[in-house]
Structures are given as C-alpha cells and as structure tokens.
Design an enzyme around this catalytic site. Sequence first.
Site, mmCIF file in Angstrom:
data_model
loop_
_atom_site.group_PDB
_atom_site.id
_atom_site.type_symbol
_atom_site.label_atom_id
_atom_site.label_comp_id
_atom_site.label_asym_id
_atom_site.label_seq_id
_atom_site.Cartn_x
_atom_site.Cartn_y
_atom_site.Cartn_z
ATOM 1 N N ASP A 83 -30.413 54.772 -33.191
ATOM 2 C CA ASP A 83 -29.761 54.203 -32.246
ATOM 3 C C ASP A 83 -28.480 53.656 -32.922
ATOM 4 O OD1 ASP A 83 -29.696 52.124 -30.226
ATOM 5 O OD2 ASP A 83 -29.795 50.334 -31.572
ATOM 6 N N ASP B 218 -25.946 50.443 -31.557
ATOM 7 C CA ASP B 218 -25.792 49.105 -31.984
ATOM 8 C C ASP B 218 -27.080 48.210 -32.346
ATOM 9 O OD1 ASP B 218 -23.521 49.173 -30.702
ATOM 10 O OD2 ASP B 218 -24.004 48.908 -28.795
ATOM 11 N N CYS C 269 -31.598 57.581 -14.220
ATOM 12 C CA CYS C 269 -31.513 59.044 -14.884
ATOM 13 C C CYS C 269 -32.557 59.027 -15.728
ATOM 14 C CB CYS C 269 -30.253 58.823 -16.040
ATOM 15 S SG CYS C 269 -30.276 57.418 -17.086
ATOM 16 N N ARG D 192 -31.594 57.342 -20.082
ATOM 17 C CA ARG D 192 -31.622 55.971 -20.526
ATOM 18 C C ARG D 192 -32.839 55.756 -21.311
ATOM 19 N NH1 ARG D 192 -29.082 50.972 -20.129
ATOM 20 N NH2 ARG D 192 -30.294 49.394 -19.954
#
Length: 210
Positions: free
Chosen positions: A21, A23, A117, A120
Amino acid sequence: MSGHGQEQNERAPLRPAVFLDRDGTINEQMGYINHLSRFHLLPKVGEAIRLLNRHGLPVVVVTNQSGLARGYFPAALLDAVHAEMVRLLALDGARIDGLYVCPHHPEAKEERYRLACSCRKPRTGLLEQAARDMGLDLARSYMVGDRWSDLRCGSAAGATSLLVLTGYGRGDLCYIGPNQAVQPAHVAEDLASAVQWILEQERQRGALAQ
C-alpha cells in the site's frame, strides 16, 4: 485501473512479490496528498525496499487514489507524487518494480472515474493485473498495508497479508480488527519490520535469491 510493471517472459516461472500500500505504509498518512509538499517517506522505507530488491523480490505498489475521482487534485499531481516517490527511494538505492493505481469511486466528480470497479481495494483487481503483467504468483506473495481493506484485498487474492502500525494501522488494529474475519499473518511496527518478517518466511522456504 492504471499501472505499469516489468515485462515478463512468457516461459519464466511465476515469482512471489511484495505488494505495498502507499499512504501510511510507504509515506506519511496525510489524508489526500493534494500537494507535492505533503509527500514524505516514512523512516527506513528506502532501506526496507532496498533489502527486498537485493533479495530479488519484486516490489509492487498498489494504491487507491479516490482523491483524483473526487476532483481534489489532477492526474498531473498524482504523476508528480509518484515521480517524487521513485526519486526519494532511488536516493536510498531502492526501486519499485510496479505501480498500480485505482482512480475510481462510485461518487466520482468526473464521469470517467465514476464506477464500482474491480480494482479498488479491498477488491483484487490491482493485484491480479500486476500478476498478469509481471508473471507473479499471488499465492506465494505478500500484501503489506495499514488498513483492513489492504488485508482483505491480500487475503482475497490468496496472498499473505501483513498489517503495519504506521498510518492508520495502530487504530485499525484496536478498533477495526477485532471484529474482522480476516486477520493479518503478522503485525509489524513499520515496513522495515514487515520486510524482516517476510525475508524470514522466504528463508524458511529456501526461496531467497543468493
């Protein structure tokens, strides 16, 4: 979904990878990174990624960036942030091998981004696209993140999921995690600690590059 990764020879065997990941895992969790000045690598991240590079484990960043969909910043800024990430990592002798971004959100300001989508997180589209592009074995791979959505994504893709206590990690562990069906294989103080655990698993498998 957007992304890029190393090209894979069709005949080469599938490889495990470490999915990260962005952030809260690689850089400080600042909410939306809506200006380049808000992007700061967390301590020891470059060193941790360099160690993965040294041992031949592909490093793939997979990140939801709904701020783009919500109109909080333009695509040009997202590109600039990722260029800065690559630059800062290079200063530590580290590199990423793939970068995959979900810019979508069901309530996006721009119609082109407004969809439910498959990419995500916690959906698995980013990992699956990277696996196709780069010849990766998801079942032997790792997903590292600071949110339970990262853990659910990794688990659904068949990867081993780790939680880092940077970013939202410590709070998610206390207040989100106890009620979740999916639990991390390991909880690490930060990315550097997570990488040490991953490398130990690979040593036990006898799978580390020499």
